[in-house]
Design an enzyme around this catalytic site. Structure first.
Site, PDB file in Angstrom:
ATOM      1  CG  ASP A  44     -51.016  27.033 -42.533  1.00  0.00           C
ATOM      2  OD1 ASP A  44     -51.689  27.055 -41.495  1.00  0.00           O
ATOM      3  OD2 ASP A  44     -51.473  27.285 -43.663  1.00  0.00           O
ATOM      4  CG  MET A  73     -50.735  18.461 -50.128  1.00  0.00           C
ATOM      5  SD  MET A  73     -52.207  19.247 -49.414  1.00  0.00           S
ATOM      6  CE  MET A  73     -53.081  19.741 -50.927  1.00  0.00           C
ATOM      7  CE  LYS A 100     -56.443  22.913 -40.760  1.00  0.00           C
ATOM      8  NZ  LYS A 100     -57.498  23.141 -41.767  1.00  0.00           N
TER       9      LYS A 100
END
Length: 358
Positions: free
Chosen positions: A37, A172, A59
């Protein structure tokens, strides 16, 4: 589906080698292919064997990237070709990591798989910032939220969040900070409630910004924080100044070039002093990109000396260190500075004193 190998969905913590579980370290050393990732530390990839295939499937928030369906299709295909397949994730694969979804896809396809836990940023992030998520008489519970969702909304029951009490952790959430702060106050949380943001926890660019709900947005703007951050809300934030030992380590913020063949004990010794390792020789792209930010190059052997000569230029003013008399005698010490002595955890005080003299 008849598969050749096993898919391991592995949590890597926040990226420091010393924070890996022993099982994760073992799998990194034996993997045939690694799907990793965006937030996975490059250093972990350098621990893999020479011919291991590295596949980026990261991502990026609010940007086009690999779809979840594409990632799962690649895992299924790899299981037909390889023996040891690693799906490497930051933190823990089951904490906002979609590891459960990937595991179910593998199960439904009849692919053998295993889940390897990692230390989640939910715990690691606040801890590196000196914030205990629970503390007797201050917080008897903690609650975790993601500020991102499938549809891009954060539709929480804010009144219930405030009534829960305890510590609240948002992952996040940098772009959502203004909304989080506003909604908590609308729901009745006092504007003087302590709040902290920990940027890039455990890395050399870690920064911890502390304020109150009424002041934190301006402080974050002035600090120019960047993602990823962990947001912590609650009275336990007040302990950060006393308990944030990581940002006070003697080599915090320093990057040290380190050979991949060095002993794991040597790597951990340097990380324990706060250094970020930049592994060579396999990390050629990273070396080229970050060479100006490297303070030292560690050379434990003649073999790694030759690797260092290929990947580092003395024109950028690097210092070289070694634990080998043979290496020291082979390099023009008028152009470099060295320390001599075995590098163990117990030697950290000696090495840090020498560092400060340079």
């Amino acid at each position: 589906m008849k598969n050749k190998g096993t898919v391991y969905i592995v949590g890597s913590g926040l990226g420091r080698i010393s924070d890996l579980t022993l099982r994760a370290y073992q799998l990194l050393k034996t993997a045939d292919i690694v799907f990793y990732d965006r937030l996975v530390n490059d250093n972990l990839l350098q621990l893999t064997k020479e011919h291991c295939e590295l596949v980026y499937v990261g991502k990026k928030p609010y940007a086009s990237s690999h779809t979840q369906e594409d990632i799962e299709s690649q895992l299924l295909a790899a299981a037909q070709k390889h023996q040891v397949i690693l799906r490497l994730k930051s933190g823990d694969p089951f904490v906002f990591g979609r590891g459960g979804e990937e595991g179910m896809t593998l199960k439904d396809a009849g692919v053998t798989f295993e889940i390897i836990p990692g230390i989640s940023s939910v715990i690691n992030g606040p801890t590196y910032g000196g914030i205990p998520v629970t503390y007797r008489e201050y917080s008897r519970s903690f609650h975790v939220y993601t500020a991102q969702s499938k549809d891009g909304e954060t539709d929480f029951d804010w009144h219930s969040i405030v009534q829960f009490g305890g510590t609240h952790i948002f992952l996040m959430g940098l772009r959502a900070l203004s909304n989080i702060v506003r909604q908590l106050q609308i729901a009745g949380m006092p504007e003087t409630t302590p709040i902290a943001l920990v940027q890039w926890a455990s890395r050399p660019n870690q920064r911890t910004v502390i304020g109150e709900l009424r002041t934190i947005e301006e402080k974050v703007r002035k600090a120019q924080l960047t993602s990823p951050v962990v947001i912590v809300v609650g009275d336990v934030v007040d302990f950060s100044e006393s308990l944030n030992t990581f940002e006070r380590l003697p080599w915090f913020g320093q990057r040290v070039g380190f050979p991949t063949e060095a002993r794991i004990e040597q790597m951990i010794a340097f990380e324990s002093m706060g250094a970020e390792l930049v592994l060579y020789p396999r990390g050629t792209k990273r070396i080229q990109k970050e060479s100006e930010n490297i303070s030292w190059v560690f050379i434990p052997s003649i073999e790694s000396m030759h690797s260092a000569e290929r990947f580092f230029s003395r024109e950028i003013g690097l210092k070289f260190g070694t634990v080998s008399d043979q290496v020291r005698e082979s390099i023009d010490i008028t152009q470099s500075k060295f320390w001599i002595g075995e590098v163990h955890h117990e030697d950290r005080n000696y090495i840090s004193q020498f560092w400060n003299e340079l």
